[in-house]
Scaffold this motif. Sequence first.
Motif, PDB file in Angstrom:
ATOM      1  N   ASN A  35      32.544 -97.208  92.512  1.00 34.57           N
ATOM      2  CA  ASN A  35      33.428 -97.362  93.673  1.00 34.57           C
ATOM      3  C   ASN A  35      33.434 -98.783  94.202  1.00 34.57           C
ATOM      4  O   ASN A  35      34.471 -99.334  94.551  1.00 34.57           O
ATOM      5  N   LYS A  36      32.234 -99.352  94.281  1.00 36.10           N
ATOM      6  CA  LYS A  36      32.179-100.709  94.818  1.00 36.10           C
ATOM      7  C   LYS A  36      32.888-101.690  93.904  1.00 36.10           C
ATOM      8  O   LYS A  36      33.498-102.659  94.381  1.00 36.10           O
ATOM      9  N   LEU A  37      32.805-101.428  92.580  1.00 41.62           N
ATOM     10  CA  LEU A  37      33.465-102.357  91.660  1.00 41.62           C
ATOM     11  C   LEU A  37      34.992-102.230  91.694  1.00 41.62           C
ATOM     12  O   LEU A  37      35.696-103.225  91.602  1.00 41.62           O
ATOM     13  N   ILE A  38      35.483-100.997  91.787  1.00 32.01           N
ATOM     14  CA  ILE A  38      36.956-100.887  91.728  1.00 32.01           C
ATOM     15  C   ILE A  38      37.626-100.984  93.097  1.00 32.01           C
ATOM     16  O   ILE A  38      38.850-101.064  93.194  1.00 32.01           O
ATOM     17  N   HIS A  39      36.834-101.028  94.141  1.00 32.76           N
ATOM     18  CA  HIS A  39      37.486-101.109  95.455  1.00 32.76           C
ATOM     19  C   HIS A  39      38.347-102.371  95.649  1.00 32.76           C
ATOM     20  O   HIS A  39      39.521-102.256  96.020  1.00 32.76           O
ATOM     21  N   PRO A  40      37.777-103.574  95.362  1.00 30.46           N
ATOM     22  CA  PRO A  40      38.616-104.775  95.616  1.00 30.46           C
ATOM     23  C   PRO A  40      39.928-104.772  94.839  1.00 30.46           C
ATOM     24  O   PRO A  40      40.989-104.997  95.443  1.00 30.46           O
ATOM     25  N   PRO A  41      39.936-104.491  93.521  1.00 29.97           N
ATOM     26  CA  PRO A  41      41.249-104.494  92.847  1.00 29.97           C
ATOM     27  C   PRO A  41      42.204-103.414  93.388  1.00 29.97           C
ATOM     28  O   PRO A  41      43.404-103.667  93.518  1.00 29.97           O
ATOM     29  N   THR A  42      41.671-102.242  93.730  1.00 33.05           N
ATOM     30  CA  THR A  42      42.540-101.187  94.260  1.00 33.05           C
ATOM     31  C   THR A  42      43.171-101.638  95.571  1.00 33.05           C
ATOM     32  O   THR A  42      44.374-101.483  95.795  1.00 33.05           O
ATOM     33  N   ALA A  43      42.294-102.222  96.406  1.00 38.71           N
ATOM     34  CA  ALA A  43      42.796-102.688  97.698  1.00 38.71           C
ATOM     35  C   ALA A  43      43.881-103.749  97.488  1.00 38.71           C
ATOM     36  O   ALA A  43      44.923-103.741  98.152  1.00 38.71           O
ATOM     37  N   ILE A  88      46.825 -98.193  89.788  1.00 38.22           N
ATOM     38  CA  ILE A  88      45.660 -97.739  90.545  1.00 38.22           C
ATOM     39  C   ILE A  88      45.085 -96.463  89.929  1.00 38.22           C
ATOM     40  O   ILE A  88      43.878 -96.341  89.718  1.00 38.22           O
ATOM     41  N   VAL A  89      45.992 -95.550  89.603  1.00 36.84           N
ATOM     42  CA  VAL A  89      45.544 -94.286  89.007  1.00 36.84           C
ATOM     43  C   VAL A  89      44.796 -94.555  87.701  1.00 36.84           C
ATOM     44  O   VAL A  89      43.694 -94.042  87.463  1.00 36.84           O
ATOM     45  N   GLU A  90      45.386 -95.424  86.902  1.00 40.06           N
ATOM     46  CA  GLU A  90      44.752 -95.729  85.610  1.00 40.06           C
ATOM     47  C   GLU A  90      43.376 -96.342  85.792  1.00 40.06           C
ATOM     48  O   GLU A  90      42.410 -96.002  85.099  1.00 40.06           O
ATOM     49  N   LEU A  91      43.305 -97.260  86.749  1.00 36.31           N
ATOM     50  CA  LEU A  91      42.046 -97.949  86.986  1.00 36.31           C
ATOM     51  C   LEU A  91      40.965 -96.945  87.391  1.00 36.31           C
ATOM     52  O   LEU A  91      39.853 -96.946  86.861  1.00 36.31           O
ATOM     53  N   ARG A  92      41.338 -96.079  88.327  1.00 33.21           N
ATOM     54  CA  ARG A  92      40.383 -95.050  88.779  1.00 33.21           C
ATOM     55  C   ARG A  92      39.976 -94.147  87.618  1.00 33.21           C
ATOM     56  O   ARG A  92      38.794 -93.833  87.427  1.00 33.21           O
TER      57      ARG A  92
END
Lengths: 271, 422
Positions: B386-394, B345-349
């Motif tokens: 934010n909208k793009l990375i929200h689903p994978p983070t969730a 998650i950290v990496e993705l963000r």
Amino acid sequence: MGEITFDISLLFYFGAMLLALLELFKETKLLPKFILLLAGIGFGFHTVFILYRGVAAGHVPIVNPHEATSFFAWCIFLVFFALEYRYKLGLLGSFIIPVAFSLMLASSLLPKEIKPLSPILRSNWLGVHAVFAFLANAAFAMAAGVGLMYLVQEHYVKSKHLGGLFERLPSLKQLDEINYRLITIGFPLFTVAIITGAFWAENAWGSYLSWEPRQVWSIVTWLIFGIVLHARLLAGWRGRRAAFLSILGFLTIIVAFAGLALLQKGQHIFQ
Amino acid sequence: MRVLVAGLNHKSADVEVREKLAFGGDKLEPGLRGIRGLPGVSETIIVSTCNRVEIYAGVEDPEEAAGRIKQFISSFHSIPLKLLDGALYFYSGPDAVRHIFRVASSLDSMVVGEPQILGQVKGAFAFALDKKATGVLMNKLLKKAISVAKRVRTETKVAENAVSISFAAVELAKKIFNDLTGKSVLLLGAGEMAELAAKHLINSGVREIAVANRTFERGQELARAFNGRPVRFEGFKEEMFRSDIVLCSTGAAGYVLHKQDMHNIMKGRRQEPVFLIDISVPRNIDPKINGLENVYLYDVDDLQGVVDANRNERGKEAEKAEKIIGEEVESFERWLSSLQSVPAIVELREKAEEIRKCELARLFNKLQLGEKEQKAVEYMASAIVNKLIHPPTAALKEDAVDRELLIETIRKLYGLNGDCTR
């Protein structure tokens, strides 16, 4: 007229016994008090009866089987009250009152009339001998009762099933100690009884020991309790063995008392 | 990182082996340092009591680490590896977590529910913490184990069991001796439960206590705690001439007291009654001794039987405790696996943030925008990110069945290489 006091005491003892037996199955706080109360009232009437008999006959009223068994029961109750006062042992009454009551019942069935005393019984040794003998016998009876309680309690502890009476029976140590104390009290009393008995015999028949069955049984009893004391002090025969031996000793007393009286033999048959 | 338990207890090894493997006194710190220093082991705690020696570790590869730890124990205590084969057990993953929870809750004890073990686990944790041998995983795990133990204690009656057992022993002693003042007690071996029972006996008036332990020093320690007198283990039979109550938990593999011994002792005591309490598993006193006059022998099962006869719910209580532990193991595992997805998650963000910053900088270089417009564009950029990375983070945060596969997939799709992209 005084006979009624005997019947009243018999009735109260009976009530005390019923409650004492009930106590084996039911634990309540009041029951032990009621048992003591009923037995106490019975004992009071019983004492009045013995005094009345003594006054009416003009001598110690322990000269026929009726009087003897009744006096034996009286002595047992006396020791019972003493133990209750001193130790408050749980369930002691349940084990000893039935024995004392049975003696009273037997006494009530025996002929009661006061007959003129035969010459051989007219001796000062008689009263002393009989009182000591019955006090000793009562102590031994109680030792047997306590011994039986010991065996029951030990059975619970050894078998590891701690149900039933385990909670309410006294500790093994206490039962063993009281058994021992009763025998140490009973044994000298019994010794005195045997000696006074011998004097009486010499007085009446000119011979200390005539090997009549009653005398022989007494010596056997004396030996048994002597062994109990001796083995305890020297070889550490305590607990189970002491309990067994005191029950055996008490049985020989009962045999001597009942058996020989019923067989109607020997000079101890009073009339 | 995964949890690994390597250990031995009263069931897996007899007292001779346990004593050889104990990390007592001066050995604890070098032991911790040694295990921590093994490759693939990043955190460790050692719990060493007279009934168990256990090593808890956070490791990369449980199997590899288990081998290394075994090797280490063997060389550290100079004991041939072969001797460890039957004695040591290993657990990893959820099984390890469950085992640690059960130990702390005293479900794995000789006498279930005895209270000493929780204190010993706490002590071991505090020591390891102090020596900086632990990390995130062990800290969380042990804190959890302690709270689970407390939960088991308050929500079930398991803890009452041990108390009832020593209480039953004292009650029995009173039914044998009437009064315990002036009675002398011999502690044969220094087990966890023996201490508890001894405390109860002291509270009931026992004054004279002797302790005979195989390791004399440990016996001395215990004797001091009870104001008693240490006795050489070899001389315990002579000591028994004067002991009215004997609490035995030597942990030996066989009988240390036989019928003939006891027969002689009783002769010497002139048949003074003796109450023997054998709380060892396996038993240390020959059960035939109960057949001797004036000797009363109770083992743990007998006492347990006495307690059970009084209340018939022990089975249910243990079941309840196991259920609590099951729940807690699950919740811990959830936390542990969420720990796994944190780096992804950290990496993705970070990656998204970098792209956003990069692209904005490039745009602002090309176009000369007013402050207001710049703000609007920046706002739009972060909204898109934010909208793009929200689903994978969730998805990563969620409690997925194959979390590892998911992490792998997301890494591949977003081109995360596993190192921090800074």
